[in-house]
Design a protein around this motif. Structure first.
Motif, PDB file in Angstrom:
ATOM      1  N   GLN A 139       0.831  -1.208   0.000  1.00  0.00           N
ATOM      2  CA  GLN A 139       0.000   0.000   0.000  1.00  0.00           C
ATOM      3  C   GLN A 139       0.868   1.262   0.000  1.00  0.00           C
ATOM      4  OE1 GLN A 139      -3.632   0.254   0.130  1.00  0.00           O
ATOM      5  NE2 GLN A 139      -3.263  -1.760  -0.756  1.00  0.00           N
ATOM      6  N   ILE A 157      -3.922   7.039   2.822  1.00  0.00           N
ATOM      7  CA  ILE A 157      -4.003   5.616   2.481  1.00  0.00           C
ATOM      8  C   ILE A 157      -3.772   4.708   3.694  1.00  0.00           C
ATOM      9  CG2 ILE A 157      -3.069   3.786   0.988  1.00  0.00           C
ATOM     10  CD1 ILE A 157      -4.524   6.098  -0.524  1.00  0.00           C
ATOM     11  N   PRO A 160      -6.172   5.601   7.308  1.00  0.00           N
ATOM     12  CA  PRO A 160      -7.583   5.210   7.216  1.00  0.00           C
ATOM     13  C   PRO A 160      -7.779   3.697   7.292  1.00  0.00           C
ATOM     14  CG  PRO A 160      -7.078   6.848   5.550  1.00  0.00           C
ATOM     15  CD  PRO A 160      -5.767   6.450   6.182  1.00  0.00           C
ATOM     16  N   GLN A 161      -6.824   2.947   6.736  1.00  0.00           N
ATOM     17  CA  GLN A 161      -6.940   1.486   6.830  1.00  0.00           C
ATOM     18  C   GLN A 161      -6.536   0.994   8.217  1.00  0.00           C
ATOM     19  OE1 GLN A 161      -5.443  -0.832   3.389  1.00  0.00           O
ATOM     20  NE2 GLN A 161      -4.949   1.137   2.483  1.00  0.00           N
ATOM     21  N   LYS A 164      -9.107   0.941  11.223  1.00  0.00           N
ATOM     22  CA  LYS A 164     -10.000  -0.195  11.468  1.00  0.00           C
ATOM     23  C   LYS A 164      -9.383  -1.207  12.411  1.00  0.00           C
ATOM     24  CE  LYS A 164     -12.314   0.365   7.112  1.00  0.00           C
ATOM     25  NZ  LYS A 164     -12.426  -0.082   5.737  1.00  0.00           N
ATOM     26  N   ARG A 238     -17.026  -3.879   6.309  1.00  0.00           N
ATOM     27  CA  ARG A 238     -16.189  -3.938   5.116  1.00  0.00           C
ATOM     28  C   ARG A 238     -14.892  -4.691   5.285  1.00  0.00           C
ATOM     29  NH1 ARG A 238     -16.972   1.379   2.822  1.00  0.00           N
ATOM     30  NH2 ARG A 238     -14.827   1.857   3.217  1.00  0.00           N
TER      31      ARG A 238
ATOM     32  N   PHE B 112      -6.117   0.352  -3.386  1.00  0.00           N
ATOM     33  CA  PHE B 112      -6.434   0.804  -2.038  1.00  0.00           C
ATOM     34  C   PHE B 112      -7.792   0.212  -1.636  1.00  0.00           C
ATOM     35  CE2 PHE B 112      -4.015   4.605  -3.835  1.00  0.00           C
ATOM     36  CZ  PHE B 112      -2.796   4.098  -3.422  1.00  0.00           C
ATOM     37  N   PRO B 113      -7.802  -0.698  -0.657  1.00  0.00           N
ATOM     38  CA  PRO B 113      -9.032  -1.452  -0.390  1.00  0.00           C
ATOM     39  C   PRO B 113     -10.165  -0.617   0.197  1.00  0.00           C
ATOM     40  CG  PRO B 113      -7.339  -1.989   1.231  1.00  0.00           C
ATOM     41  CD  PRO B 113      -6.688  -1.126   0.196  1.00  0.00           C
ATOM     42  N   HIS B 114      -9.827   0.546   0.778  1.00  0.00           N
ATOM     43  CA  HIS B 114     -10.883   1.360   1.396  1.00  0.00           C
ATOM     44  C   HIS B 114     -11.489   2.351   0.406  1.00  0.00           C
ATOM     45  CE1 HIS B 114      -7.234   3.664   1.475  1.00  0.00           C
ATOM     46  NE2 HIS B 114      -7.797   4.722   2.019  1.00  0.00           N
ATOM     47  N   LEU B 115     -11.040   2.302  -0.845  1.00  0.00           N
ATOM     48  CA  LEU B 115     -11.568   3.220  -1.851  1.00  0.00           C
ATOM     49  C   LEU B 115     -12.203   2.424  -2.989  1.00  0.00           C
ATOM     50  CD1 LEU B 115      -8.519   5.692  -2.157  1.00  0.00           C
ATOM     51  CD2 LEU B 115     -10.535   5.904  -0.687  1.00  0.00           C
TER      52      LEU B 115
END
Lengths: 268, 263
Positions: A139, A157, A160-161, A164, A238, B112-115
């Protein structure tokens, strides 16, 4: 046999009469506000400490390591006394009262909040770092290859991930924080436990008053558990966290679990 | 070698790597690697695993540091400043600016998995290039239709197949309008039935882009490559046209490798 004074118990437990008492009213507000402020500051300190610990620049790493080492390795109670009385007596900082939007914020409340926040930051550092390290290094590479700087990639990027992963243990930290604010009683900050102590000094009913005090904390942590379960349920949809545990399971102490079935716990 | 020295033909040269050396610890992974790629060329790099081909590709946008040598893209020295004949790593912002001009597509997509698909594509144009969201969205939608995924614009990567994810990743790289596209084994992580859809997008792209592709897709090499470079043990063994390489490889090591992958 001890005669339990129900009248005193109810007077100081039942909100309509208890919150009439200015000490308790102030105490509830101070405890909630200090918990939130100290936790938010703790997250910020923790984020910087985590980034420092992961930095390629050695001095940053050393500062972060020293911070975490000291504040996790010494008692919060001692840290609080040191900060308030120690800085006061040396006149490094006297913690004068501040008036903010018509509310007087006493020096003790400021010092207590700061001590809680600094201490919390040392624990949050590990939680934040674990969150960041849980994210696939691909990432960061993809972000950089698109022309992002480290800071922008973190902000847009990675964090935000990582959030969680960080939020379930953060919720547990906040639960602890609400209870730990009671330590501020040693520097006479007007929080909830201080209020009950003051009333006890006047009427000496420790059994009734301290049960009432404990139930106030229980109410706050229970309400928070419910909010926390909601937050995690909306996050879990999610990614990652398989299924938020049910309300009863949550309130009676079984924490959230990772997708591998391991409990997610805070640092303490 | 088929390459022309860059200086005389400066405007035409996109990538010029000269005597690039790289070590991982004591392991010498790139040994004096030199390669010139001109505008609109598509160069395929093949070679056994551990030959340094992916590492070399990643040096071109400075995802890997080099120990000596020079890599120029569009005439700019990548990742370093030269001071008294020594390479000093450039500042983060300059490196980021250089990388923005070079697209790369990874083996494992790294979306990007959150987008959503569209958000993945417009993220860098909006936050790096500071293009308005409306303009970036219009551009992103064009790119999605180009890779055949218009109807997936609001899907998250986890809701897409591997082939679809890789096509979104290609669109994401193209959204920065790069002058060079790098592909690092773009089809190796895909199920066989999805390889074709990604290669089709790449073949079309090869008509108009300068591309360096690390891949073992020989069909793609035949159809789209201008040159095939064979690397082994950190050196370029052969650099020639696909026809020449497959029909008549010059070096013994190339023959051995080709006979293994073409069974």
């Amino acid at each position: 046999m001890y005669h339990f004074d129900w009248e005193v118990f109810w007077k100081y437990l039942w909100p309509p009469s208890a919150l009439d008492d200015p000490l308790i009213r102030t105490g509830v507000i101070v405890t909630i506000v200090v918990s939130i402020v100290a936790q938010l500051l703790g997250v910020i300190f923790g984020l910087f400490a985590a980034l420092g610990k992961m930095s390629k620049f050695v001095p940053f790493r050393l500062i972060a390591d020293a911070y975490i080492w000291y504040f996790r390795g010494t008692p919060l109670l001692v840290q609080m006394m040191l900060l308030f009385f120690g800085l006061g007596v040396t006149h490094i900082y006297d913690f004068p009262d501040i008036v903010f939007e018509g509310f007087k914020i006493s020096g003790a409340v400021q010092a207590g909040t700061l001590a809680l926040a600094i201490n919390e930051g040392a624990y949050m550092a590990e939680i934040v770092r674990a969150g960041i390290e849980a994210i696939d290094p691909g990432q960061m590479e993809a972000s950089k290859s698109l022309g992002m700087t480290f800071g922008l990639a973190m902000q847009r990027i990675i964090l935000p991930q990582a959030a969680k992963v960080i939020i379930p243990p953060l919720g547990n930290e906040f639960n602890n924080m609400m209870k730990t604010t009671s330590l501020m009683v040693v520097i006479s900050a007007a929080e909830l436990f201080y209020a009950f102590e003051q009333i006890n000094a006047r009427i000496f009913k420790p059994f009734e008053l301290f049960i009432a005090a404990s139930l106030y904390y229980l109410a706050m942590t229970t309400v928070w558990s419910i909010i926390q379960a909601r937050i995690e349920a909306s996050l879990g949809e999610r990614k990652g966290i398989e299924k938020a545990p049910g309300m009863l399971e949550r309130v009676f102490g079984m924490g959230p679990r990772t997708s591998r079935g391991e409990p997610i716990t805070g640092g303490h | 070698m088929a390459s022309v020295p860059g200086s005389e033909n400066g405007s035409n040269v996109i990538v010029k790597a000269e005597k690039v050396n790289k070590y991982f610890g004591s392991l010498h992974v790139l040994k004096d690697v030199s390669l010139t790629v001109r505008k609109n060329e598509t160069v395929i790099v093949i070679g056994p695993s551990g030959s340094g081909k992916s590492t070399f590709l990643r040096c071109i946008n400075h995802l890997e540091k080099i120990n000596s040598g020079h890599i120029h893209v569009n005439g700019h020295l990548i990742g370093y400043l030269e001071r008294n004949g020594k390479l000093v790593e450039d500042g983060e912002r300059n490196i980021a600016r250089q990388r923005a001009e070079i697209g790369i597509v990874f083996q494992r997509f790294n979306l990007f998995p959150h987008l959503t698909a569209l958000e993945n594509i417009i993220e860098a144009p909006v936050h790096v290039r500071k293009i308005s969201i409306d303009a970036a969205t219009a551009d992103g939608e064009r790119l999605l239709s180009r890779v055949g995924l218009s109807e997936k614009r609001d899907k998250y990567p986890s809701q897409l197949s591997g082939g679809q994810q890789q096509r979104v990743a290609i669109a994401r790289a193209l959204a920065m309008k790069p002058s060079l596209m790098l592909f690092d084994e773009p089809t190796s992580a895909l199920d066989p039935e999805m390889i074709g859809e990604v290669l089709d997008v790449m073949k079309e792209l090869a008509q108009e882009m300068t591309m360096i592709v690390v891949s073992h897709e020989m069909g793609f090499a035949r159809a789209a490559a201008n040159r095939v470079v064979f690397m082994d043990s950190g050196t370029i063994i052969e650099d020639t046209t696909p026809e020449q390489l497959f029909a008549n490889p010059r070096e013994e090591r190339t023959k051995q490798f080709l006979s293994r992958i073409l069974h």
